[in-house]
Write an enzyme that holds these catalytic residues in place. Structure first.
Site, PDB file in Angstrom:
ATOM      1  N   GLY A   1      -5.029   0.157  -4.920  1.00  0.00           N
ATOM      2  CA  GLY A   1      -3.902  -0.593  -5.477  1.00  0.00           C
ATOM      3  C   GLY A   1      -2.662  -0.366  -4.640  1.00  0.00           C
ATOM      4  O   GLY A   1      -2.766   0.026  -3.481  1.00  0.00           O
TER       5      GLY A   1
ATOM      6  N   SER B   1      -5.496   5.049  -0.914  1.00  0.00           N
ATOM      7  CA  SER B   1      -5.332   4.000   0.079  1.00  0.00           C
ATOM      8  C   SER B   1      -5.175   2.662  -0.625  1.00  0.00           C
ATOM      9  O   SER B   1      -5.284   2.576  -1.849  1.00  0.00           O
ATOM     10  CB  SER B   1      -6.542   3.957   1.005  1.00  0.00           C
ATOM     11  OG  SER B   1      -7.641   3.410   0.294  1.00  0.00           O
ATOM     12  N   LYS B   2      -4.931   1.649   0.182  1.00  0.00           N
ATOM     13  CA  LYS B   2      -4.713   0.284  -0.328  1.00  0.00           C
ATOM     14  C   LYS B   2      -5.751  -0.137  -1.361  1.00  0.00           C
ATOM     15  O   LYS B   2      -5.433  -0.861  -2.287  1.00  0.00           O
ATOM     16  CB  LYS B   2      -4.749  -0.719   0.834  1.00  0.00           C
ATOM     17  CG  LYS B   2      -3.431  -0.829   1.561  1.00  0.00           C
ATOM     18  CD  LYS B   2      -2.558  -1.918   0.949  1.00  0.00           C
ATOM     19  CE  LYS B   2      -1.102  -1.786   1.378  1.00  0.00           C
ATOM     20  NZ  LYS B   2      -0.189  -1.506   0.299  1.00  0.00           N
ATOM     21  N   ARG B   3      -6.967   0.346  -1.153  1.00  0.00           N
ATOM     22  CA  ARG B   3      -7.974  -0.171  -2.070  1.00  0.00           C
ATOM     23  C   ARG B   3      -7.852   0.407  -3.478  1.00  0.00           C
ATOM     24  O   ARG B   3      -8.479  -0.060  -4.410  1.00  0.00           O
ATOM     25  CB  ARG B   3      -9.371  -0.031  -1.443  1.00  0.00           C
ATOM     26  CG  ARG B   3     -10.169   1.100  -1.701  1.00  0.00           C
ATOM     27  CD  ARG B   3     -11.245   1.337  -0.662  1.00  0.00           C
ATOM     28  NE  ARG B   3     -11.287   2.756  -0.456  1.00  0.00           N
ATOM     29  CZ  ARG B   3     -11.780   3.599  -1.343  1.00  0.00           C
ATOM     30  NH1 ARG B   3     -12.307   3.164  -2.449  1.00  0.00           N
ATOM     31  NH2 ARG B   3     -11.750   4.886  -1.111  1.00  0.00           N
TER      32      ARG B   3
END
Ligand code: GLU
Length: 458
Positions: free
Chosen positions: A238, A234-236
């Protein structure tokens, strides 16, 4: 029977790493088997689907080198879904549901109570005057639904956990499971290769196949891509979209290679071109273990693919990249750029590194990771004017000649050669590390070099 596969993105966001890998596996399989690869835009969720995402997905697929033989858009096919839903209705395999949102809300967590299953014609007519019905599939409450997954083997689901689900909403648009099945049948799909997150949808889809009396295709549910911490990517973790990696300057060849390695193997080879990937691809080499996203691997592959490029091709790609970054004013001219790339090719991981590591080739406003200490500056101010004179007098501005002349200057002045050359490097580039100093001087040219040394003295 020739292979027919599809990639079916919903245009509700940019092309994600995981989705791109699904596209790639389908595409590699189709190309390997000389089959047909279909691109199908699943845009029946009118609220969340956006045209801009459709074109962004298409752009990214093109960039990756994934092409398609047939193209469909579900929003162009609404009549087909309605027709098939009507057919199921008339065969008694589906029924109209007039329940309102509020009524359904009350059933939440309990499952649908089949309230509309046995409405009389008169009741239906009365309700029809008030609102338009949705259509629900009649799902048997007993027994189980099994299907064979190519990677996971036989999977079994109890029927009593599946409600009579809606196939056509009251606004006349199909639900996801319904349009997928109708299209997969209509498009004669032979293998459904998609993410494991769709396993839970598959029993519902099998019920639709059963209702239509059609044998389902082969299912291949590929494992998810996880971050280093084993959580779903996921976005977290990167950047997660293909576009972001493109704009970081990764080559499409590296990206494709990287995606292809996540969850599949190719005779233990790592660095592979698109052609090699097609050649070695096989459903039997897919893994059912989750794939771990490893950015270091991408960097490695990117470096390798950059090395494999001809300087001319790399120059073209750089020009394109600079243009996309709106740095076209940097690209002085292709002959110059080709020389710069010749020096940097083996040192860079991405096209962006050309800008980051080699900015001094393009602008006087280059970044500095080192400065000349003040006390050295004093000493230099007595040495550098003489060097400038020598450089100004040089006619053969080649790295070999420059090396000769500068080294004799060093000897003549009894300078510490390591110190002096490093100082010169910092003056002309602002960097502690560059390609060979003399080659760098050659490529920069006399004017830039002399001006920077003059500036460096002040
Ligand atoms: N449109 C679905 C998605 O984007 C894929 C459907 C499928 O592959 O069956 O997740």
């Amino acid at each position: 029977m020739s292979v027919r596969v599809r990639f079916a993105p919903s245009p509700t966001g940019h092309l994600h790493i995981g989705t791109a890998r699904t596209a790639l596996f389908n595409w590699l399989f189709a190309r390997k088997e000389q089959g047909t690869f279909i691109l199908r835009i699943e845009d029946t969720d009118l609220e969340r689907s956006k045209k801009e995402f459709e074109s962004s997905i298409i752009n990214d697929l093109r960039w990756l080198g994934i092409d398609w033989d047939e193209f469909y858009r579900q929003s162009d096919r609404l009549n087909i879904y309605r027709e098939i839903a009507e057919q199921l209705l008339s065969e008694g395999k589906a029924y109209e549901c007039f329940c309102t949102k509020e009524e359904l809300e009350k059933l939440r967590g309990k499952g649908y109570n089949r309230r509309c299953l046995n409405l009389s014609t008169a009741e239906k007519e009365a309700l029809r005057r008030e609102r338009r019905p949705a259509i629900r599939l009649y799902v048997p409450k007993d027994g189980e639904t099994r299907f064979n997954d190519y990677l996971h083997g036989e999977l079994c689901f109890q029927n009593n956990v599946i409600d009579d689900f809606v196939i056509l909403k009251s606004d006349g648009t199909p639900t996801y499971n319904f349009s997928v099945v109708v299209d997969d049948i209509y498009m004669k799909i032979t293998h459904i290769i998609r993410g494991e997150d769709h396993i839970s949808n598959t029993p519902k889809q099998i019920h639709i196949y059963n209702a239509l009396g059609i044998e389902p295709p082969v299912f291949v549910h590929i494992p998810m891509i996880l971050g280093q911490d084993k959580a779903k990517l996921s976005k977290r973790h990167g950047a997660t979209s293909i576009g972001e990696y493109r704009s970081m300057g990764y080559l499409s060849e590296a990206m494709v290679n990287f995606l292809a390695l996540m969850g599949a193997s190719y005779n233990d080879k790592q660095v592979l071109s698109l052609e090699e990937l097609i050649d070695l691809f096989s459903l039997d080499n897919l893994s059912k273990n989750p794939a771990i996203f490893d950015i270091k691997k991408l960097d490695f592959l990117s470096q390798e693919h950059i090395r494999r490029k001809s300087i001319e091709e790399l120059t073209q790609l750089t020009v394109q990249f600079l243009r996309e970054k709106r740095l076209e004013y940097w690209t002085i001219d292709n002959t110059y750029l080709t020389k710069v790339i010749g020096l940097l090719q083996t040192r860079i991981k991405t096209l962006k590194d050309i800008i980051l590591m080699g900015d001094y080739f393009f602008t006087e406003d280059f970044s500095k990771d080192a400065e000349i200490p003040l006390d050295e500056k004093k000493r230099l101010s007595s040495i550098l004017p003489e060097l400038i004179d020598i450089l100004n007098s040089i006619e053969d501005w080649s790295s070999t000649n420059l090396e000769d002349r500068i080294r004799s200057f060093i000897t003549e002045k009894a300078l510490d050669s390591r110190w002096f050359l490093q100082t010169l490097r910092i003056i002309i580039s602002g960097k502690k590390v560059t390609p060979s100093l003399f080659e760098t001087l050659e490529v920069l040219g006399k004017e830039k070099v002399v001006n920077r040394i003059k500036k460096g003295m002040n």
